[in-house]
Design a protein around this motif. Structure first.
Motif, short mmCIF file in Angstrom:
data_model
loop_
_atom_site.label_atom_id
_atom_site.label_comp_id
_atom_site.label_asym_id
_atom_site.label_seq_id
_atom_site.Cartn_x
_atom_site.Cartn_y
_atom_site.Cartn_z
N VAL A 1 -17.59 20.40 -9.67
CA VAL A 1 -17.34 21.83 -9.88
C VAL A 1 -16.79 22.00 -11.29
N VAL A 2 -17.45 22.86 -12.07
CA VAL A 2 -17.01 23.16 -13.43
C VAL A 2 -16.39 24.56 -13.42
N LEU A 3 -15.16 24.64 -13.86
CA LEU A 3 -14.44 25.91 -13.87
C LEU A 3 -14.77 26.68 -15.14
N ALA A 4 -15.37 27.87 -14.97
CA ALA A 4 -15.82 28.65 -16.13
C ALA A 4 -15.54 30.14 -15.94
N ALA A 5 -14.54 30.46 -15.12
CA ALA A 5 -14.31 31.86 -14.76
C ALA A 5 -13.22 32.54 -15.57
N GLY A 6 -12.52 31.80 -16.42
CA GLY A 6 -11.37 32.36 -17.13
C GLY A 6 -11.73 33.50 -18.07
N THR A 7 -10.76 34.35 -18.34
CA THR A 7 -10.98 35.53 -19.18
C THR A 7 -10.85 35.24 -20.67
N PHE B 1 3.10 15.88 -16.13
CA PHE B 1 3.55 14.87 -15.17
C PHE B 1 4.28 13.78 -15.96
N GLY B 2 5.57 13.90 -16.02
CA GLY B 2 6.33 13.01 -16.88
C GLY B 2 5.98 13.28 -18.33
N ASP B 3 5.49 12.24 -19.02
CA ASP B 3 5.06 12.43 -20.41
C ASP B 3 3.54 12.47 -20.52
N MET B 4 2.85 12.76 -19.42
CA MET B 4 1.39 12.80 -19.40
C MET B 4 0.89 14.23 -19.24
N GLN B 5 -0.07 14.59 -20.08
CA GLN B 5 -0.67 15.92 -20.06
C GLN B 5 -2.06 15.86 -19.44
N TYR B 6 -2.34 16.73 -18.48
CA TYR B 6 -3.66 16.84 -17.88
C TYR B 6 -4.65 17.35 -18.91
N VAL B 7 -5.85 16.75 -18.96
CA VAL B 7 -6.81 17.11 -20.00
C VAL B 7 -8.11 17.70 -19.43
N GLY B 8 -8.06 18.23 -18.22
CA GLY B 8 -9.17 19.04 -17.75
C GLY B 8 -10.26 18.35 -16.96
N ALA B 9 -9.98 17.18 -16.39
CA ALA B 9 -10.95 16.52 -15.52
C ALA B 9 -10.20 15.73 -14.45
N CYS B 10 -10.63 15.86 -13.20
CA CYS B 10 -9.94 15.15 -12.12
C CYS B 10 -10.87 14.90 -10.96
N LEU B 11 -10.43 14.01 -10.07
CA LEU B 11 -11.11 13.68 -8.83
C LEU B 11 -10.23 14.11 -7.66
N LEU B 12 -10.83 14.74 -6.67
CA LEU B 12 -10.08 15.26 -5.54
C LEU B 12 -10.66 14.73 -4.23
N PRO B 13 -9.82 14.10 -3.39
CA PRO B 13 -10.30 13.61 -2.09
C PRO B 13 -10.84 14.74 -1.23
N TRP C 1 -20.73 24.92 0.48
CA TRP C 1 -21.56 24.15 -0.45
C TRP C 1 -21.02 22.74 -0.63
N ILE C 2 -19.71 22.60 -0.74
CA ILE C 2 -19.10 21.28 -0.90
C ILE C 2 -19.33 20.43 0.34
N ALA C 3 -19.27 21.04 1.51
CA ALA C 3 -19.65 20.40 2.77
C ALA C 3 -18.92 19.08 3.02
N GLY C 4 -17.60 19.10 2.83
CA GLY C 4 -16.80 17.94 3.18
C GLY C 4 -16.82 16.80 2.19
N ARG C 5 -17.36 17.03 0.99
CA ARG C 5 -17.45 15.96 0.00
C ARG C 5 -16.23 15.95 -0.93
N PRO C 6 -15.94 14.80 -1.55
CA PRO C 6 -14.94 14.77 -2.62
C PRO C 6 -15.52 15.48 -3.85
N VAL C 7 -14.63 15.91 -4.75
CA VAL C 7 -15.06 16.73 -5.88
C VAL C 7 -14.58 16.14 -7.21
N LEU C 8 -15.49 16.13 -8.17
CA LEU C 8 -15.16 15.89 -9.56
C LEU C 8 -15.01 17.26 -10.20
N LEU C 9 -13.80 17.60 -10.64
CA LEU C 9 -13.50 18.92 -11.19
C LEU C 9 -13.39 18.82 -12.70
#
Length: 255
Positions: free
Chosen positions: A10-16, A140-152, A96-104
């Protein structure tokens, strides 16, 4: 990969794109080009090697994104009535996801490296985020999220079809429980949220060259600048660290 090849993206592209105005008065942030390639296309290309199916959510200037994706196999998730945030975007796509893990993937995150290290050897049991080290406190501590993740799959299935934040519902609880995996980014990252950062992403992608879009005419002088497709820089004009849109709009990208 350890998840039976059933990963969807899933690619997030809805922001204003409020902070990127006035550029985003003309097109959604996801369609702003970096080195003449729309951010959305870069994000979709980055998830293609790992995901069976790809979906993109739309809200602001949604018709432009739909037209851009017309004829592709990308699923368009309509959020024009209300913006659902990162968690709600997944809840809205539950069937649509139908119970699958997601690469965001965030479409406005410019990355110079692929996602191989993020995906490699993930067992699908814990959320995993791509991140980079920063001095001082960060996401998260000294780590910055950079826009890609995996979700169970179980975390994805719990997302509501309503405005909801993945940070609040999944990432922060997992961090506090010691169950959040962080993978260090090996390339460069730019959050293309402001004109200065957007220009910086273009300069990184182009190797420091001026970027001139298709059909643009440059008769003046450019220095570390971007001219969007169809733009015009007239004789005697000198643009330095700027983005030119059309004939008249010049946006400073200076820090």
């Amino acid at each position: 990969m350890g998840i039976d090849g059933d990963l969807c993206a899933v690619v997030l592209a809805a922001g204003t794109g409020t902070r990127l105005r006035p550029l985003t008065l003309h097109r959604p942030k996801a369609l702003c080009p970096v080195d003449n390639v729309p951010l959305l296309d870069r994000a979709i290309s980055s998830v293609r090697p790992y995901a069976i199916d790809v979906a993109v959510n739309v809200h602001y200037l949604a018709d432009q994104v739909r037209e851009h994706l017309a004829g592709s196999d990308v699923r368009v998730s309509d959020e024009t009535e209300r913006l659902l945030e990162s968690g709600g975007a997944l809840g809205h796509l539950r069937e649509w996801i139908a119970g699958r893990p997601v690469l965001l993937r965030n479409s406005d995150a410019f990355l110079t490296s692929d996602l191989a290290e993020l995906v490699d050897r993930w067992d699908g049991q814990r959320p995993r985020l791509l991140a980079r080290h920063r001095e001082g406190p960060s996401d998260f501590g000294d780590m910055q999220y950079v826009g890609a993740c995996l979700l169970p799959a179980r975390d994805v299935a719990a997302m509501p079809d309503a405005p909801a934040s993945l940070h609040d519902l999944v990432w922060r609880p997992a961090w506090e429980a010691g169950d959040l995996e962080l993978v260090s980014l090996r390339g460069e990252f730019v959050d293309c949220g402001t004109p200065a950062d957007y220009l910086r992403a273009n300069m990184i992608a182009s190797g420091g060259r001026n970027v001139v879009g298709e059909g643009a005419v440059v008769e003046g002088h450019l220095e570390s600048s971007v001219v969007w497709p169809g733009g015009y820089v007239g004789p005697g004009e000198r643009l330095s660290q700027c983005i030119r849109v059309g004939r008249d709009l010049t946006v400073s990208g200076g820090a």
